[in-house]
Design a protein around this motif. Sequence first.
Motif, PDB file in Angstrom:
ATOM      1  N   PHE A 276      -8.772  38.578  41.411  1.00  0.00           N
ATOM      2  CA  PHE A 276      -7.613  37.857  41.915  1.00  0.00           C
ATOM      3  C   PHE A 276      -7.237  38.363  43.310  1.00  0.00           C
ATOM      4  O   PHE A 276      -6.812  37.585  44.174  1.00  0.00           O
ATOM      5  CB  PHE A 276      -6.450  38.049  40.942  1.00  0.00           C
ATOM      6  CG  PHE A 276      -5.296  37.115  41.156  1.00  0.00           C
ATOM      7  CD1 PHE A 276      -5.228  35.918  40.470  1.00  0.00           C
ATOM      8  CD2 PHE A 276      -4.282  37.436  42.036  1.00  0.00           C
ATOM      9  CE1 PHE A 276      -4.158  35.048  40.658  1.00  0.00           C
ATOM     10  CE2 PHE A 276      -3.211  36.578  42.237  1.00  0.00           C
ATOM     11  CZ  PHE A 276      -3.160  35.377  41.540  1.00  0.00           C
ATOM     12  N   VAL A 277      -7.405  39.659  43.512  1.00  0.00           N
ATOM     13  CA  VAL A 277      -7.028  40.284  44.785  1.00  0.00           C
ATOM     14  C   VAL A 277      -7.937  39.821  45.925  1.00  0.00           C
ATOM     15  O   VAL A 277      -7.489  39.619  47.060  1.00  0.00           O
ATOM     16  CB  VAL A 277      -7.081  41.824  44.658  1.00  0.00           C
ATOM     17  CG1 VAL A 277      -6.928  42.501  46.016  1.00  0.00           C
ATOM     18  CG2 VAL A 277      -6.003  42.312  43.689  1.00  0.00           C
ATOM     19  N   LEU A 278      -9.211  39.609  45.631  1.00  0.00           N
ATOM     20  CA  LEU A 278     -10.232  39.385  46.665  1.00  0.00           C
ATOM     21  C   LEU A 278      -9.880  38.241  47.599  1.00  0.00           C
ATOM     22  O   LEU A 278      -9.798  38.410  48.823  1.00  0.00           O
ATOM     23  CB  LEU A 278     -11.591  39.138  46.002  1.00  0.00           C
ATOM     24  CG  LEU A 278     -12.722  38.749  46.963  1.00  0.00           C
ATOM     25  CD1 LEU A 278     -12.995  39.868  47.950  1.00  0.00           C
ATOM     26  CD2 LEU A 278     -13.977  38.385  46.179  1.00  0.00           C
ATOM     27  N   TRP A 279      -9.673  37.020  47.041  1.00  0.00           N
ATOM     28  CA  TRP A 279      -9.531  35.840  47.879  1.00  0.00           C
ATOM     29  C   TRP A 279      -8.215  35.824  48.651  1.00  0.00           C
ATOM     30  O   TRP A 279      -8.183  35.417  49.822  1.00  0.00           O
ATOM     31  CB  TRP A 279      -9.677  34.570  47.029  1.00  0.00           C
ATOM     32  CG  TRP A 279     -11.057  34.433  46.481  1.00  0.00           C
ATOM     33  CD1 TRP A 279     -11.467  34.644  45.196  1.00  0.00           C
ATOM     34  CD2 TRP A 279     -12.230  34.090  47.223  1.00  0.00           C
ATOM     35  NE1 TRP A 279     -12.820  34.451  45.087  1.00  0.00           N
ATOM     36  CE2 TRP A 279     -13.314  34.103  46.312  1.00  0.00           C
ATOM     37  CE3 TRP A 279     -12.465  33.770  48.559  1.00  0.00           C
ATOM     38  CZ2 TRP A 279     -14.617  33.814  46.713  1.00  0.00           C
ATOM     39  CZ3 TRP A 279     -13.764  33.480  48.965  1.00  0.00           C
ATOM     40  CH2 TRP A 279     -14.820  33.501  48.041  1.00  0.00           C
ATOM     41  N   ILE A 280      -7.130  36.249  48.022  1.00  0.00           N
ATOM     42  CA  ILE A 280      -5.852  36.298  48.729  1.00  0.00           C
ATOM     43  C   ILE A 280      -5.906  37.310  49.868  1.00  0.00           C
ATOM     44  O   ILE A 280      -5.367  37.081  50.957  1.00  0.00           O
ATOM     45  CB  ILE A 280      -4.711  36.639  47.746  1.00  0.00           C
ATOM     46  CG1 ILE A 280      -4.514  35.484  46.755  1.00  0.00           C
ATOM     47  CG2 ILE A 280      -3.413  36.921  48.492  1.00  0.00           C
ATOM     48  CD1 ILE A 280      -3.397  35.702  45.766  1.00  0.00           C
ATOM     49  N   THR A 281      -6.608  38.423  49.653  1.00  0.00           N
ATOM     50  CA  THR A 281      -6.722  39.446  50.687  1.00  0.00           C
ATOM     51  C   THR A 281      -7.560  38.962  51.867  1.00  0.00           C
ATOM     52  O   THR A 281      -7.209  39.195  53.031  1.00  0.00           O
ATOM     53  CB  THR A 281      -7.338  40.725  50.102  1.00  0.00           C
ATOM     54  OG1 THR A 281      -6.493  41.216  49.051  1.00  0.00           O
ATOM     55  CG2 THR A 281      -7.461  41.796  51.174  1.00  0.00           C
ATOM     56  N   LEU A 282      -8.658  38.275  51.580  1.00  0.00           N
ATOM     57  CA  LEU A 282      -9.485  37.745  52.664  1.00  0.00           C
ATOM     58  C   LEU A 282      -8.689  36.754  53.518  1.00  0.00           C
ATOM     59  O   LEU A 282      -8.763  36.774  54.749  1.00  0.00           O
ATOM     60  CB  LEU A 282     -10.729  37.059  52.080  1.00  0.00           C
ATOM     61  CG  LEU A 282     -11.779  37.986  51.461  1.00  0.00           C
ATOM     62  CD1 LEU A 282     -12.906  37.174  50.829  1.00  0.00           C
ATOM     63  CD2 LEU A 282     -12.341  38.949  52.509  1.00  0.00           C
ATOM     64  N   GLY A 283      -7.929  35.907  52.864  1.00  0.00           N
ATOM     65  CA  GLY A 283      -7.063  35.000  53.612  1.00  0.00           C
ATOM     66  C   GLY A 283      -5.985  35.747  54.369  1.00  0.00           C
ATOM     67  O   GLY A 283      -5.601  35.357  55.480  1.00  0.00           O
ATOM     68  N   GLY A 284      -5.507  36.845  53.781  1.00  0.00           N
ATOM     69  CA  GLY A 284      -4.450  37.633  54.410  1.00  0.00           C
ATOM     70  C   GLY A 284      -4.863  38.261  55.722  1.00  0.00           C
ATOM     71  O   GLY A 284      -4.045  38.423  56.630  1.00  0.00           O
TER      72      GLY A 284
END
Length: 235
Positions: free
Chosen positions: A67-75
Motif C-alpha cells: 500500500f505504501v509503495l504507490w502512494i510514496t512514488l506519487g508523493g
Amino acid sequence: MALALVGLSFVTSLITATFSLGGGMLMLAVLALVFPPAVVVPLHGVIQLGSNAGRAVVQRAHVQWHFVLWITLGGVIGTVIGGQFATLLPETLFQFIIGAFVLLTTWLPQPKVVGRSPLVQFVGGVVIAAIGMVVGAGGPLVAVFSKTIPDRRQLVATHAMLMTLQNTFKVVVFVALGFAFSDYLPLLAGMVAVGFLGTAVGSRLLVKVPESAFRWGFKIVLSLVALDILRDAAF
C-alpha cells in the motif's frame, strides 16, 4: 512557550498513535498561532516527521508495504511540484477543498477501487504531497486512502509510514529551498524526543481500544479535523 510546545508534542503524538491522525492538525493550528506563516509548514514537517517515524518504528510489524509503495512514488513527484508553488497558490481555496473532500469521503460510501487501485494510489500520492507542501495538511488526505485497511493496527502503522515518507520529502525540499532549520534546532529536538514518548503511550492504548470504537473514533477525529480546516479557511 517552548516548554508548552514540547508538552503539546507529547499530547498530539499520543492522539495520533491512538487514532492514526488528529494530532498533526492540532499541532499545525498551534504553530500557526506562534510562528509566521512562512515558518509554520517547514517546522510542522520536521515535527511530524519525528512523530510519524517513531510511530512507524514502534508499529513496523503491521505496515502494509504494498500500500505504501504507490502512494510514496506519487508523493516524490507531488512534493517537487508543490514545492515550486508553495508560496504562490491560494491557501484558502485548498483548505476548502481539503475540508469538503475529507468530510465527503469519510461519511459517504466509496468504491473499493479507491483503496486497491495502484493507479489511484499513485495519482493520490501526487495530489496529496503537492497540497501538503502548500497547506501542510496532507495527513487527512492520506487517511482517506488508508482507512480501507481492515485491521486498525495495520491502518495506524501504514498511515505512519506513509506520513514519515511524505514529511521526509517535504523537509528535503524545504532544505533545498534554503529554509534555515538550524535556527529552530533545540526546539525541534525537544519536541521530537517528547513526541516519541507520546507515541509509545498511544500505541499501548491502541491495542486496548475495541475495533468498533476505533473506527468510530477515527471517523469522528477525521471529521473534526476537516471542520477545523473549513473553519480556518472561512475566518
